[in-house]
Design an enzyme around this catalytic site. Structure first.
Site, PDB file in Angstrom:
ATOM      1  N   THR A  18     -94.095  26.037  -4.598  1.00  0.00           N
ATOM      2  CA  THR A  18     -93.621  25.342  -5.803  1.00  0.00           C
ATOM      3  C   THR A  18     -94.429  24.062  -6.052  1.00  0.00           C
ATOM      4  OG1 THR A  18     -91.867  24.122  -4.646  1.00  0.00           O
ATOM      5  CG2 THR A  18     -91.282  26.265  -5.582  1.00  0.00           C
ATOM      6  N   ARG A  61    -108.273  29.434  18.178  1.00  0.00           N
ATOM      7  CA  ARG A  61    -107.867  28.494  17.134  1.00  0.00           C
ATOM      8  C   ARG A  61    -109.093  27.818  16.516  1.00  0.00           C
ATOM      9  NH1 ARG A  61    -102.582  26.534  15.732  1.00  0.00           N
ATOM     10  NH2 ARG A  61    -103.009  25.034  14.110  1.00  0.00           N
ATOM     11  N   LEU A  73    -101.556  22.908  11.610  1.00  0.00           N
ATOM     12  CA  LEU A  73    -102.354  21.694  11.771  1.00  0.00           C
ATOM     13  C   LEU A  73    -103.825  22.082  11.685  1.00  0.00           C
ATOM     14  CD1 LEU A  73    -100.465  20.014  14.761  1.00  0.00           C
ATOM     15  CD2 LEU A  73    -100.267  19.483  12.312  1.00  0.00           C
ATOM     16  N   HIS A 105     -94.897  15.649   2.807  1.00  0.00           N
ATOM     17  CA  HIS A 105     -93.912  15.772   3.874  1.00  0.00           C
ATOM     18  C   HIS A 105     -92.529  15.476   3.284  1.00  0.00           C
ATOM     19  CE1 HIS A 105     -92.044  15.717   7.712  1.00  0.00           C
ATOM     20  NE2 HIS A 105     -91.727  14.440   7.633  1.00  0.00           N
TER      21      HIS A 105
HETATM   22  C1  GAR Z   1     -92.332  21.187   0.938  1.00  0.00           C
HETATM   23  O1  GAR Z   1     -91.104  20.537   0.950  1.00  0.00           O
HETATM   24  C2  GAR Z   1     -93.305  20.495   1.867  1.00  0.00           C
HETATM   25  O2  GAR Z   1     -93.122  19.127   1.932  1.00  0.00           O
HETATM   26  C3  GAR Z   1     -92.959  21.124   3.169  1.00  0.00           C
HETATM   27  O3  GAR Z   1     -92.740  22.488   2.863  1.00  0.00           O
HETATM   28  C4  GAR Z   1     -92.254  22.596   1.525  1.00  0.00           C
HETATM   29  C5  GAR Z   1     -93.140  23.570   0.812  1.00  0.00           C
HETATM   30  O4  GAR Z   1     -92.597  23.938  -0.413  1.00  0.00           O
HETATM   31  N1  GAR Z   1     -94.013  20.956   4.091  1.00  0.00           N
HETATM   32  C6  GAR Z   1     -93.830  20.651   5.357  1.00  0.00           C
HETATM   33  O5  GAR Z   1     -92.738  20.516   5.873  1.00  0.00           O
HETATM   34  C7  GAR Z   1     -95.119  20.491   6.161  1.00  0.00           C
HETATM   35  N2  GAR Z   1     -94.843  19.850   7.390  1.00  0.00           N
HETATM   36  P1  GAR Z   1     -93.419  24.811  -1.456  1.00  0.00           P
HETATM   37  O6  GAR Z   1     -94.066  25.956  -0.682  1.00  0.00           O
HETATM   38  O7  GAR Z   1     -92.390  25.331  -2.401  1.00  0.00           O
HETATM   39  O8  GAR Z   1     -94.447  23.930  -2.120  1.00  0.00           O
END
Ligand code: GAR
Length: 207
Positions: free
Chosen positions: A20, A72, A99, A116
Protein backbone atom coordinates in the site's frame (compact mmCIF):
# COMPACT_ATOMS: atom_id res chain seq x y z
CA UNK A 1 26.09 13.89 -0.29
CA UNK A 2 23.46 12.23 -2.47
CA UNK A 3 22.44 14.08 -5.58
CA UNK A 4 19.27 13.72 -7.62
CA UNK A 5 20.66 13.07 -11.09
CA UNK A 6 17.44 12.63 -13.04
CA UNK A 7 14.28 14.66 -13.67
CA UNK A 8 11.93 13.18 -12.69
CA UNK A 9 13.89 11.38 -10.00
CA UNK A 10 14.11 7.61 -10.43
CA UNK A 11 12.66 5.50 -7.61
CA UNK A 12 13.25 1.78 -7.16
CA UNK A 13 10.80 0.41 -4.59
CA UNK A 14 11.33 -2.90 -2.77
CA UNK A 15 8.34 -4.72 -1.25
CA UNK A 16 7.53 -7.97 0.54
CA UNK A 17 3.79 -7.72 0.96
CA UNK A 18 0.62 -5.79 0.25
CA UNK A 19 2.39 -2.73 -1.12
CA UNK A 20 0.00 0.00 0.00
CA UNK A 21 2.96 2.33 0.52
CA UNK A 22 4.12 1.51 -3.00
CA UNK A 23 0.60 2.26 -4.27
CA UNK A 24 0.67 5.67 -2.59
CA UNK A 25 3.92 6.45 -4.41
CA UNK A 26 2.55 5.15 -7.72
CA UNK A 27 -0.50 7.38 -7.33
CA UNK A 28 1.61 10.42 -6.42
CA UNK A 29 3.93 9.86 -9.39
CA UNK A 30 1.00 10.27 -11.78
CA UNK A 31 1.29 14.01 -11.18
CA UNK A 32 4.32 15.31 -13.15
CA UNK A 33 4.75 18.01 -10.49
CA UNK A 34 5.59 15.30 -7.94
CA UNK A 35 9.05 15.10 -9.48
CA UNK A 36 9.61 11.34 -9.31
CA UNK A 37 8.69 8.16 -11.09
CA UNK A 38 8.85 4.53 -10.00
CA UNK A 39 11.16 2.87 -12.53
CA UNK A 40 11.12 -0.63 -11.00
CA UNK A 41 9.64 -2.66 -8.16
CA UNK A 42 11.58 -5.52 -6.61
CA UNK A 43 10.56 -8.16 -4.09
CA UNK A 44 12.14 -10.95 -2.07
CA UNK A 45 9.18 -13.26 -2.76
CA UNK A 46 6.79 -14.14 -5.57
CA UNK A 47 3.04 -13.63 -5.67
CA UNK A 48 2.78 -10.61 -3.43
CA UNK A 49 0.22 -7.90 -4.00
CA UNK A 50 2.99 -5.30 -4.19
CA UNK A 51 4.27 -6.91 -7.40
CA UNK A 52 0.76 -7.11 -8.80
CA UNK A 53 0.29 -3.40 -8.15
CA UNK A 54 3.48 -2.66 -10.13
CA UNK A 55 2.43 -4.94 -12.97
CA UNK A 56 -0.98 -3.24 -13.18
CA UNK A 57 0.84 0.09 -13.42
CA UNK A 58 3.07 -1.25 -16.23
CA UNK A 59 6.25 -0.96 -14.17
CA UNK A 60 9.11 -3.49 -14.52
CA UNK A 61 9.42 -5.93 -11.62
CA UNK A 62 12.05 -8.35 -10.40
CA UNK A 63 12.16 -10.97 -7.65
CA UNK A 64 15.31 -11.99 -5.76
CA UNK A 65 14.42 -14.77 -3.36
CA UNK A 66 16.95 -15.62 -0.66
CA UNK A 67 16.28 -19.35 -0.98
CA UNK A 68 17.23 -19.27 -4.67
CA UNK A 69 20.80 -18.21 -3.86
CA UNK A 70 23.69 -20.14 -2.35
CA UNK A 71 24.32 -17.60 0.39
CA UNK A 72 22.98 -14.41 1.83
CA UNK A 73 25.91 -12.56 0.23
CA UNK A 74 25.01 -13.96 -3.20
CA UNK A 75 21.38 -12.92 -2.70
CA UNK A 76 22.40 -9.44 -1.61
CA UNK A 77 24.70 -9.05 -4.63
CA UNK A 78 21.94 -10.14 -6.99
CA UNK A 79 19.56 -7.68 -5.38
CA UNK A 80 22.14 -4.89 -5.56
CA UNK A 81 22.84 -5.55 -9.25
CA UNK A 82 19.14 -5.62 -10.10
CA UNK A 83 18.54 -2.33 -8.28
CA UNK A 84 21.66 -0.66 -9.76
CA UNK A 85 20.53 -1.58 -13.27
CA UNK A 86 17.65 0.86 -12.88
CA UNK A 87 19.96 3.75 -11.88
CA UNK A 88 17.91 4.89 -8.90
CA UNK A 89 18.18 8.31 -7.31
CA UNK A 90 16.37 6.81 -4.31
CA UNK A 91 15.71 3.23 -3.20
CA UNK A 92 12.54 2.98 -1.11
CA UNK A 93 12.07 -0.05 1.13
CA UNK A 94 8.29 -0.12 1.45
CA UNK A 95 7.41 -3.02 3.69
CA UNK A 96 10.54 -4.90 2.55
CA UNK A 97 11.07 -7.44 5.32
CA UNK A 98 14.76 -8.24 4.77
CA UNK A 99 17.90 -6.50 5.96
CA UNK A 100 20.28 -5.41 3.21
CA UNK A 101 24.07 -5.59 3.62
CA UNK A 102 26.67 -2.92 4.26
CA UNK A 103 27.82 -3.39 0.64
CA UNK A 104 24.29 -2.71 -0.59
CA UNK A 105 24.12 0.46 1.50
CA UNK A 106 27.55 1.57 0.30
CA UNK A 107 26.47 1.15 -3.32
CA UNK A 108 23.56 3.56 -2.74
CA UNK A 109 25.00 5.69 0.04
CA UNK A 110 22.34 7.75 1.85
CA UNK A 111 19.89 6.81 -0.91
CA UNK A 112 18.17 3.85 0.74
CA UNK A 113 15.17 4.81 2.87
CA UNK A 114 12.74 2.70 4.85
CA UNK A 115 9.48 3.20 6.67
CA UNK A 116 8.89 1.86 10.14
CA UNK A 117 5.47 1.68 11.85
CA UNK A 118 6.61 3.24 15.15
CA UNK A 119 8.23 6.43 16.38
CA UNK A 120 11.94 5.65 16.30
CA UNK A 121 13.96 5.10 18.39
CA UNK A 122 11.06 3.34 20.18
CA UNK A 123 9.96 -0.15 19.19
CA UNK A 124 12.39 -1.19 16.42
CA UNK A 125 11.95 -4.47 14.58
CA UNK A 126 9.05 -6.26 12.96
CA UNK A 127 6.61 -5.90 15.89
CA UNK A 128 6.41 -2.10 16.06
CA UNK A 129 2.63 -1.71 16.47
CA UNK A 130 2.33 -4.75 18.78
CA UNK A 131 5.20 -3.59 21.00
CA UNK A 132 3.74 -0.08 21.25
CA UNK A 133 0.33 -1.50 22.22
CA UNK A 134 1.82 -3.87 24.79
CA UNK A 135 3.94 -1.13 26.32
CA UNK A 136 0.85 1.05 26.75
CA UNK A 137 2.06 4.22 25.03
CA UNK A 138 -0.66 6.76 24.25
CA UNK A 139 0.91 7.92 21.01
CA UNK A 140 2.94 6.04 18.46
CA UNK A 141 3.34 6.61 14.73
CA UNK A 142 5.69 6.06 11.85
CA UNK A 143 9.20 6.98 10.83
CA UNK A 144 10.93 7.41 7.49
CA UNK A 145 14.69 6.96 7.84
CA UNK A 146 17.92 6.55 5.92
CA UNK A 147 18.85 2.89 6.24
CA UNK A 148 22.07 2.09 8.09
CA UNK A 149 23.58 -1.17 9.34
CA UNK A 150 21.24 -1.40 12.33
CA UNK A 151 17.59 -2.40 12.61
CA UNK A 152 15.48 0.76 12.22
CA UNK A 153 18.34 2.88 13.61
CA UNK A 154 19.14 5.14 10.64
CA UNK A 155 18.91 8.92 10.46
CA UNK A 156 15.33 10.14 10.70
CA UNK A 157 13.89 11.94 7.68
CA UNK A 158 10.26 12.33 8.80
CA UNK A 159 7.89 11.16 11.52
CA UNK A 160 4.16 11.30 12.01
CA UNK A 161 2.26 10.81 15.26
CA UNK A 162 -0.75 8.50 15.67
CA UNK A 163 -2.89 8.27 18.80
CA UNK A 164 -3.34 4.87 20.45
CA UNK A 165 -7.03 4.31 21.25
CA UNK A 166 -8.27 2.35 24.29
CA UNK A 167 -9.92 -0.32 22.16
CA UNK A 168 -7.15 -0.66 19.59
CA UNK A 169 -5.99 -4.08 18.46
CA UNK A 170 -2.62 -4.58 16.78
CA UNK A 171 -4.46 -4.66 13.45
CA UNK A 172 -6.54 -1.52 13.98
CA UNK A 173 -3.53 0.39 15.28
CA UNK A 174 -1.30 -0.73 12.40
CA UNK A 175 -3.97 0.17 9.83
CA UNK A 176 -4.25 3.70 11.30
CA UNK A 177 -0.45 4.01 11.35
CA UNK A 178 -0.33 2.96 7.72
CA UNK A 179 -2.66 5.80 6.72
CA UNK A 180 -0.26 8.27 8.33
CA UNK A 181 2.73 6.38 6.93
CA UNK A 182 1.56 6.66 3.34
CA UNK A 183 1.02 10.42 3.65
CA UNK A 184 4.41 10.86 5.35
CA UNK A 185 6.19 8.77 2.72
CA UNK A 186 4.66 10.59 -0.24
CA UNK A 187 5.30 14.01 1.26
CA UNK A 188 8.93 13.34 2.23
CA UNK A 189 9.93 11.41 -0.90
CA UNK A 190 8.42 14.13 -3.10
CA UNK A 191 10.31 16.86 -1.29
CA UNK A 192 13.57 14.87 -1.37
CA UNK A 193 13.24 14.34 -5.10
CA UNK A 194 12.34 17.95 -5.86
CA UNK A 195 14.67 19.69 -3.41
CA UNK A 196 17.47 17.19 -2.70
CA UNK A 197 18.64 16.19 0.76
CA UNK A 198 21.75 16.01 2.91
CA UNK A 199 22.80 13.88 5.86
CA UNK A 200 25.10 15.25 8.56
CA UNK A 201 25.69 13.06 11.56
CA UNK A 202 22.25 12.03 12.81
CA UNK A 203 20.48 14.85 11.03
CA UNK A 204 18.76 14.86 7.66
CA UNK A 205 17.87 18.08 5.92
CA UNK A 206 15.59 18.24 2.90
CA UNK A 207 16.33 21.13 0.53
C1 GAR B 1 4.27 -0.88 6.73
O1 GAR B 1 3.57 -0.53 7.88
C2 GAR B 1 5.76 -0.77 6.98
O2 GAR B 1 6.10 0.26 7.84
C3 GAR B 1 6.06 -2.09 7.60
O3 GAR B 1 5.28 -3.01 6.86
C4 GAR B 1 4.10 -2.36 6.38
C5 GAR B 1 4.04 -2.60 4.90
O4 GAR B 1 2.81 -2.23 4.38
N1 GAR B 1 7.43 -2.37 7.51
C6 GAR B 1 8.13 -2.91 8.49
O5 GAR B 1 7.65 -3.24 9.56
C7 GAR B 1 9.61 -3.10 8.18
N2 GAR B 1 10.32 -3.36 9.37
P1 GAR B 1 2.54 -2.19 2.82
O6 GAR B 1 3.11 -3.49 2.23
O7 GAR B 1 1.05 -2.17 2.69
O8 GAR B 1 3.21 -0.97 2.24
Amino acid sequence: MPTVDHTPARLVVLVSGSGTNLQALLDACEDPAFGAKVVAVGADRFDVEGLARAERAGIPTFVKQLSQHDSRDAWDLALRRAVAGFEPDLVVLAGFMKLVSADFLEAFEHRVVNTHPALSPSFPGVRGPADALEYGVKVTGCTLFVVDAGVDTGQIIAQSVVEVLDDDTVESLHERIKVAERAMLVDAVGRMCREGWSVEGRRVRIG
